[in-house]
Design an enzyme around this catalytic site. Structure first.
Site, short mmCIF file in Angstrom:
data_model
loop_
_atom_site.label_atom_id
_atom_site.label_comp_id
_atom_site.label_asym_id
_atom_site.label_seq_id
_atom_site.Cartn_x
_atom_site.Cartn_y
_atom_site.Cartn_z
N GLY A 67 -17.27 -23.79 -26.97
CA GLY A 67 -18.24 -24.15 -28.01
C GLY A 67 -17.50 -24.82 -29.15
N GLY A 68 -16.58 -25.70 -28.77
CA GLY A 68 -15.64 -26.28 -29.74
C GLY A 68 -16.21 -27.42 -30.56
N ASP A 115 -18.25 -27.97 -24.67
CA ASP A 115 -19.50 -27.86 -25.43
C ASP A 115 -20.62 -28.43 -24.58
OD1 ASP A 115 -21.51 -28.01 -27.75
OD2 ASP A 115 -19.73 -27.29 -28.80
N ASP A 153 -21.53 -25.08 -20.34
CA ASP A 153 -22.41 -24.10 -20.99
C ASP A 153 -21.69 -22.76 -20.96
OD1 ASP A 153 -24.32 -22.10 -21.48
OD2 ASP A 153 -25.95 -23.35 -20.75
N LYS A 174 -14.49 -20.45 -32.18
CA LYS A 174 -14.54 -20.57 -33.65
C LYS A 174 -15.99 -20.78 -34.10
CE LYS A 174 -12.84 -23.32 -37.49
NZ LYS A 174 -13.98 -24.25 -37.66
N HIS A 193 -21.09 -15.80 -34.36
CA HIS A 193 -22.08 -15.50 -35.41
C HIS A 193 -23.43 -16.21 -35.17
CE1 HIS A 193 -21.33 -19.00 -38.49
NE2 HIS A 193 -21.40 -19.44 -37.27
C1 LIG Z 1 -21.22 -23.52 -35.27
S1 LIG Z 1 -20.75 -24.66 -34.04
C2 LIG Z 1 -19.00 -24.41 -34.00
C3 LIG Z 1 -18.28 -25.59 -33.46
C4 LIG Z 1 -16.75 -25.47 -33.46
N1 LIG Z 1 -16.28 -24.30 -32.76
C5 LIG Z 1 -16.21 -25.47 -34.88
O1 LIG Z 1 -15.82 -24.44 -35.39
O2 LIG Z 1 -16.22 -26.58 -35.48
C6 LIG Z 1 -21.31 -23.89 -32.57
C7 LIG Z 1 -21.13 -24.77 -31.33
O3 LIG Z 1 -21.60 -24.05 -30.19
C8 LIG Z 1 -22.14 -25.02 -29.31
N2 LIG Z 1 -23.02 -24.37 -28.33
C9 LIG Z 1 -24.23 -23.80 -28.52
N3 LIG Z 1 -24.70 -23.30 -27.37
C10 LIG Z 1 -23.76 -23.55 -26.42
C11 LIG Z 1 -23.66 -23.26 -25.03
N4 LIG Z 1 -24.64 -22.60 -24.39
N5 LIG Z 1 -22.55 -23.65 -24.39
C12 LIG Z 1 -21.56 -24.31 -25.04
N6 LIG Z 1 -21.60 -24.62 -26.34
C13 LIG Z 1 -22.69 -24.24 -27.03
C14 LIG Z 1 -22.88 -25.94 -30.23
O4 LIG Z 1 -23.18 -27.17 -29.62
C15 LIG Z 1 -21.90 -26.06 -31.39
O5 LIG Z 1 -21.02 -27.14 -31.20
#
Ligand SMILES: C[S@@+](CC[C@H](N)C(=O)[O-])C[C@H]1O[C@@H](n2cnc3c(N)ncnc32)[C@H](O)[C@@H]1O
Length: 467
Positions: free
Chosen positions: A275-276, A298, A325, A342, A346
């Site tokens: 989820g980067g 992501d 995912d 990161k 939350h």
């Molecule tokens: C708050 S952002 C944090 C992004 C990054 N880790 C940072 O700190 O800049 C949460 C991330 O989770 C991703 N996300 C949400 N659901 C997801 C899923 N099912 N699988 C992978 N990524 C996902 C979102 O697209 C988003 O980029």
């Protein structure tokens, strides 16, 4: 005669004011002027940990003294009337009062002239500004004449007032982002707050961890989640994104370097940023540690953006930008040294976090580390055994000296604000250390260490290993 609680607080205040003045004299950093606009130099004194700690103690002691001496009905109504303050601030933010006051300068400007510019009824507008001036947000220089303070200046887009009054749709473009963030909270979060109790008492949502059961969905009468709402509402999405960039900008760019002892990893070690996003944190790691093998995962649209960003920022750096995912099993045949999460946990309630933490656990080797970078909400009381006396480094936060609240009280409120906001928008939460410990364990991970960020960052790093 034993000293009274307010005398104890006064002693703390006196001692801390002495420390702060000494530190500021030594560093040459001024103590902030409430009536001067914010600029980074006015916060520079906080870089000295002694000055930062003294300032926190002074604020906590002053607030505690206020709680003791203010008539309790008035104190209660400081909170009961939270919606009035939010409404007043929204009026001033959306009608661009701060920008108009900036152009007027420290002598201020009459409310009739403010209203002439922002096309408001001066008899109404003046009451909202005065209410906020009572809380030092603005300053009433003389009757009906208002000026900015260092607090209201935080809402300044730094644009000419005429431009944003004539073109409200582009007000937040190319701005520092805090006004956008406040505008988003004073709109969507404010409306969601009004239906929290209804959400908690409706059997359909009371015990749900589903993002679609968040108060914001009820407030906007939608069946899906806040993300879906933003997908349909481009102006709100734009404001949200600008606000989030503003929050990110407040974090030190290189904070990720403190989140783990990266240099202990042998060359070729695989770090998966789960989820980067576009890889903001991974870019820093890739630059500092050319021998690490970096994988950013992501959802599809985000990985498309990541490819564009990496192609322009680090065209020669080998990196894997992968659609994945995190609720699905990780690709097999990859020996991962670190899974980095990161600001991901939350966003999700426990039942969802357990799902993706379990997927990572299934893909882990015995020596894989899980690094979670997120807020850790402190208790409001003392908690010397936050790790059940297991001696986990960093598990117990630094606490304020007695008789202050252990968490420094409202001066430390942002973590709690964030926690409630996560509930309002995503039916999720920020967590305390015991909760994180339990959550990790239920997904097969052992909490090993907490690295607390210095310099006022609210993001800390939690290290876990497979059970
Ligand atoms: C708050 S952002 C944090 C992004 C990054 N880790 C940072 O700190 O800049 C949460 C991330 O989770 C991703 N996300 C949400 N659901 C997801 C899923 N099912 N699988 C992978 N990524 C996902 C979102 O697209 C988003 O980029």
């Amino acid at each position: 005669m034993s000293s009274s609680p307010i005398r104890n607080l006064l002693n703390l205040l006196t001692d801390s004011v002495n420390k702060l003045e000494t530190a500021c004299n030594a560093s040459g950093c001024p103590i902030p002027d409430l009536y001067a606009s914010f600029n980074p130099a006015s916060e520079a004194f906080r870089a000295d940990p002694i000055a930062a700690e003294a300032a926190s103690i002074i604020c906590a002691a002053a607030l505690q003294m206020e709680a003791i001496l203010t008539p309790p009905n008035v104190s209660l109504y400081h909170i009961v009337s939270g919606h009035c303050k939010s409404a007043a601030l929204r009026v001033c933010l959306e009608s661009n009062v701060t920008e108009i006051l900036r152009e007027a300068g420290p002598g201020g400007i009459h409310v009739n002239d403010i209203a002439c510019k922002n096309k408001q009824d001066p008899r109404k507008l003046g009451r909202f500004i005065r209410y906020l001036a009572t809380h030092h947000i603005y300053r009433e220089v003389e009757p009906n004449v208002f000026a900015n303070t260092r607090i209201s200046s935080m809402m300044d887009t730094l644009k000419p007032s005429k431009e944003i009054i004539d073109h409200p749709e582009t007000k937040h473009e190319n701005t520092p982002g805090l006004a956008a963030l406040a505008s988003h909270h004073l709109d969507e979060a404010f409306k969601a707050s009004a239906v929290v109790w209804e959400t908690l008492t409706d059997p359909a949502t009371a015990y749900s961890g589903d993002p679609r059961a968040a108060p914001v969905s009820r407030a906007f009468g939608i069946q899906d989640s806040f993300w879906d709402l933003l997908g349909r509402d481009k102006p709100r999405a734009r404001r949200f994104n600008i606000g989030m960039q503003g929050v990110q900008a407040l974090e030190p760019v290189d904070a990720i370097l403190e989140a783990y002892d990266w240099k202990e990893l042998p060359g070729g070690s695989v770090v998966v940023d789960v989820g980067g996003g576009v890889g903001t944190a991974s870019l820093v790691l890739a630059r500092e540690f050319p021998d690490l093998e970096i994988v950013v995962q992501d959802l599809p649209g985000v990985i498309d953006d990541a490819k564009k960003l990496w192609a322009t920022t680090m065209p020669n750096r080998k990196v894997t930008l992968e659609v994945q995912d995190f609720f699905n099993p990780q690709p097999t045949k990859r020996s991962v040294s670190v899974f980095l999460l990161k600001q991901v946990t939350h966003d999700w309630s426990d039942e969802y976090c357990v799902k993706f933490l379990t997927q990572l656990r299934a893909a882990a080797q015995p020596d894989t580390k899980l690094i979670i970078v997120d807020s850790i909400v402190p208790f409001a009381c003392r908690d010397t055994s936050g790790d059940d006396n297991r001696g986990i480094p960093g598990a117990v936060p630094r606490e304020a000296p007695a008789p202050l609240l252990a968490n420094y009280g409202a001066v430390n409120e942002m973590a709690y604000n964030a926690d409630i906001a996560m509930f309002l928008f995503f039916n999720s939460q920020e967590r305390n250390i015991r909760h994180i410990d339990d959550l990790l364990l239920s997904a097969g991970w052992n909490l090993r260490m907490v690295r607390r960020q210095k310099g006022g960052s609210h993001l800390h790093s939690i290290e876990a290993t497979p059970v």
